[in-house]
Design a protein around this motif. Structure first.
Motif, mmCIF file in Angstrom:
data_model
loop_
_atom_site.group_PDB
_atom_site.id
_atom_site.type_symbol
_atom_site.label_atom_id
_atom_site.label_comp_id
_atom_site.label_asym_id
_atom_site.label_seq_id
_atom_site.Cartn_x
_atom_site.Cartn_y
_atom_site.Cartn_z
ATOM 1 N N ILE A 140 0.864 -1.183 0.000
ATOM 2 C CA ILE A 140 0.000 0.000 0.000
ATOM 3 C C ILE A 140 0.895 1.225 0.000
ATOM 4 O O ILE A 140 1.823 1.326 0.804
ATOM 5 N N THR A 141 0.626 2.146 -0.911
ATOM 6 C CA THR A 141 1.462 3.339 -1.037
ATOM 7 C C THR A 141 0.637 4.606 -0.831
ATOM 8 O O THR A 141 -0.518 4.688 -1.254
ATOM 9 N N LEU A 142 1.263 5.571 -0.195
ATOM 10 C CA LEU A 142 0.699 6.920 -0.049
ATOM 11 C C LEU A 142 1.816 7.903 -0.368
ATOM 12 O O LEU A 142 2.661 8.211 0.486
ATOM 13 N N TRP A 143 1.862 8.374 -1.604
ATOM 14 C CA TRP A 143 2.921 9.293 -2.043
ATOM 15 C C TRP A 143 2.463 10.728 -1.790
ATOM 16 O O TRP A 143 1.656 11.274 -2.537
ATOM 17 N N HIS A 144 2.927 11.322 -0.714
ATOM 18 C CA HIS A 144 2.528 12.678 -0.327
ATOM 19 C C HIS A 144 1.006 12.789 -0.220
ATOM 20 O O HIS A 144 0.389 13.677 -0.814
ATOM 21 N N VAL A 145 0.443 11.891 0.569
ATOM 22 C CA VAL A 145 -1.012 11.825 0.737
ATOM 23 C C VAL A 145 -1.420 11.851 2.203
ATOM 24 O O VAL A 145 -2.445 12.441 2.559
ATOM 25 N N LEU A 146 -0.630 11.248 3.081
ATOM 26 C CA LEU A 146 -1.003 11.149 4.489
ATOM 27 C C LEU A 146 -1.319 12.520 5.089
ATOM 28 O O LEU A 146 -2.233 12.649 5.911
ATOM 29 N N TRP B 95 -1.637 18.044 8.332
ATOM 30 C CA TRP B 95 -0.690 17.508 9.320
ATOM 31 C C TRP B 95 0.713 17.624 8.760
ATOM 32 O O TRP B 95 0.936 17.487 7.560
ATOM 33 N N HIS B 96 1.680 17.840 9.639
ATOM 34 C CA HIS B 96 3.071 18.034 9.217
ATOM 35 C C HIS B 96 3.929 17.168 10.132
ATOM 36 O O HIS B 96 4.011 17.408 11.331
ATOM 37 N N PHE B 97 4.579 16.161 9.534
ATOM 38 C CA PHE B 97 5.146 15.061 10.307
ATOM 39 C C PHE B 97 6.652 15.145 10.515
ATOM 40 O O PHE B 97 7.390 15.669 9.684
ATOM 41 N N ALA C 195 5.232 8.544 1.844
ATOM 42 C CA ALA C 195 6.120 9.680 1.589
ATOM 43 C C ALA C 195 5.447 10.957 2.084
ATOM 44 O O ALA C 195 4.291 11.226 1.739
ATOM 45 N N VAL C 196 6.159 11.713 2.908
ATOM 46 C CA VAL C 196 5.622 12.975 3.438
ATOM 47 C C VAL C 196 6.736 14.011 3.562
ATOM 48 O O VAL C 196 7.913 13.668 3.719
ATOM 49 N N PRO C 197 6.368 15.312 3.521
ATOM 50 C CA PRO C 197 7.357 16.356 3.774
ATOM 51 C C PRO C 197 7.829 16.331 5.228
ATOM 52 O O PRO C 197 7.145 15.784 6.096
ATOM 53 N N ASN C 198 8.971 16.960 5.464
ATOM 54 C CA ASN C 198 9.573 16.980 6.802
ATOM 55 C C ASN C 198 9.781 18.423 7.252
ATOM 56 O O ASN C 198 10.658 19.124 6.743
ATOM 57 N N HIS D 120 10.711 12.482 3.337
ATOM 58 C CA HIS D 120 11.173 11.121 3.597
ATOM 59 C C HIS D 120 10.169 10.103 3.071
ATOM 60 O O HIS D 120 8.966 10.378 3.018
ATOM 61 N N ILE D 121 10.687 8.943 2.714
ATOM 62 C CA ILE D 121 9.850 7.778 2.450
ATOM 63 C C ILE D 121 9.995 6.841 3.646
ATOM 64 O O ILE D 121 11.112 6.470 4.018
ATOM 65 N N TYR D 122 8.870 6.477 4.241
ATOM 66 C CA TYR D 122 8.860 5.584 5.400
ATOM 67 C C TYR D 122 8.362 4.204 4.971
ATOM 68 O O TYR D 122 7.306 4.092 4.332
ATOM 69 N N ILE D 123 9.129 3.170 5.307
ATOM 70 C CA ILE D 123 8.753 1.794 5.023
ATOM 71 C C ILE D 123 8.308 1.145 6.336
ATOM 72 O O ILE D 123 9.077 1.100 7.305
ATOM 73 N N LEU D 124 7.081 0.640 6.358
ATOM 74 C CA LEU D 124 6.535 0.047 7.576
ATOM 75 C C LEU D 124 5.995 -1.341 7.298
ATOM 76 O O LEU D 124 5.467 -1.625 6.217
ATOM 77 N N LYS D 125 6.110 -2.216 8.304
ATOM 78 C CA LYS D 125 5.571 -3.573 8.240
ATOM 79 C C LYS D 125 4.874 -3.892 9.555
ATOM 80 O O LYS D 125 5.123 -3.244 10.578
ATOM 81 N N LYS D 126 4.008 -4.891 9.526
ATOM 82 C CA LYS D 126 3.310 -5.293 10.742
ATOM 83 C C LYS D 126 4.296 -5.849 11.748
ATOM 84 O O LYS D 126 5.162 -6.658 11.390
#
Length: 276
Positions: free
Chosen positions: A142-148, A200-202, A174-177, A268-274
């Motif tokens: 599942i991808t969210l490219w500058h969407v979160l 939101w700004h992460f 992927a989100v701005p920093n 940044h691009i964040y990679i997450l897993k369960k």
């Protein structure tokens, strides 16, 4: 929460908004939150939802985008995926899904913007309007490219997104920093604040904490090196009223060089897993 800074919607409405610092999550929150955000996306200026190539900024954006699409594909290809199913949330005009589909992925996309969906349809990709349309489904990636940063119901949507992931699946965000050098340099003129579309700004801490609540583990963080240049180019326009490509390039370069030490890149691009 404390007031962090005041900024405005430079691209469409010119309305003023405030960013408040949430200490618990180490993130910023845009206030006031408009009752309806639809009108803030109805502009050709908002080029993430168009294929416009009229201005030099548009052309540079699309030049970098084409390169980035290949990098994004390489990234998801690096995750072992038996079925090769990918859900792209906030798919825009579906350029990423076109690339993924051509590489053999089974693609699904979510996009509420009607203009974007129309342009995606012209490329042979039919996008769904909301997460409700895929309830009960499971995806390898599942991808969210500058969407979160756009999601109105942040914690609720995060929970729903995590439920759509296969047991061994991968979530890519992927989100701005706001802690990057270019963000600190431009202050209220930093284009990646993009209020009120960005609610939101992460920070790294914020991403980790928000997803820990849904049993997701942050396994990797990757820089988006081109973002500092593109954001600086827009920020120069917001600050000075005209584009200064040379100065924007120097600021973007300085941001990336600083980030080699601080690890705080423009995006940044964040990679997450369960987590087990």
């Amino acid at each position: 929460m404390k007031l962090y800074l005041k900024t405005k919607d430079f691209s469409i409405s010119n309305e003023v908004f405030e960013l408040y610092y949430d200490e618990a999550f180490d993130m910023l929150i845009t206030k006031p939150k408009p009752k309806s955000l639809k009108s803030y996306y109805q502009s050709e200026v908002y080029i993430s939802h168009t294929d416009s190539k009229k201005s030099i900024v548009d052309k540079l954006y699309h030049l970098v985008k084409n390169y980035s699409l290949r990098k994004k594909l390489n990234l998801i290809e690096s995750f072992y995926s038996a079925e090769k199913t990918v859900l792209d949330i906030g798919a825009g005009t579906a350029d990423f899904l076109v690339v993924a589909k051509n590489a053999g992925w089974k693609t699904t996309g979510i996009e509420p913007n009607e203009l974007a969906k129309q342009k995606a349809s012209e490329k042979g990709i039919q996008l769904l309007p909301s997460l409700k349309e895929v309830e009960g489904e499971k995806y390898d990636v599942i991808t969210l490219w500058h969407v979160l940063e756009h999601l109105a119901d942040l914690e609720g949507d995060i929970e729903r997104i995590c439920q759509l992931l296969n047991e061994n699946g991968t979530l890519v965000i992927a989100v701005p920093n706001f802690k990057s050098y270019d963000a600190l340099h431009y202050g209220k003129f930093w284009a990646a604040y993009d209020v009120p579309r960005h609610l939101w700004h992460f920070s790294k801490t914020a991403i980790e904490k928000l997803f820990q609540k849904n049993h997701m583990k942050l396994v990797s963080i990757k820089p988006m090196l081109f973002d500092s240049f593109y954001v600086s180019l827009l920020s120069e326009k917001y600050k000075k009223g005209s584009q200064n490509i040379f100065k924007a390039f120097l600021t973007g370069l300085k941001s990336n060089l600083r980030a080699k030490k601080t690890k705080e890149y423009s995006s940044h691009i964040y990679i997450l897993k369960k987590s087990n």
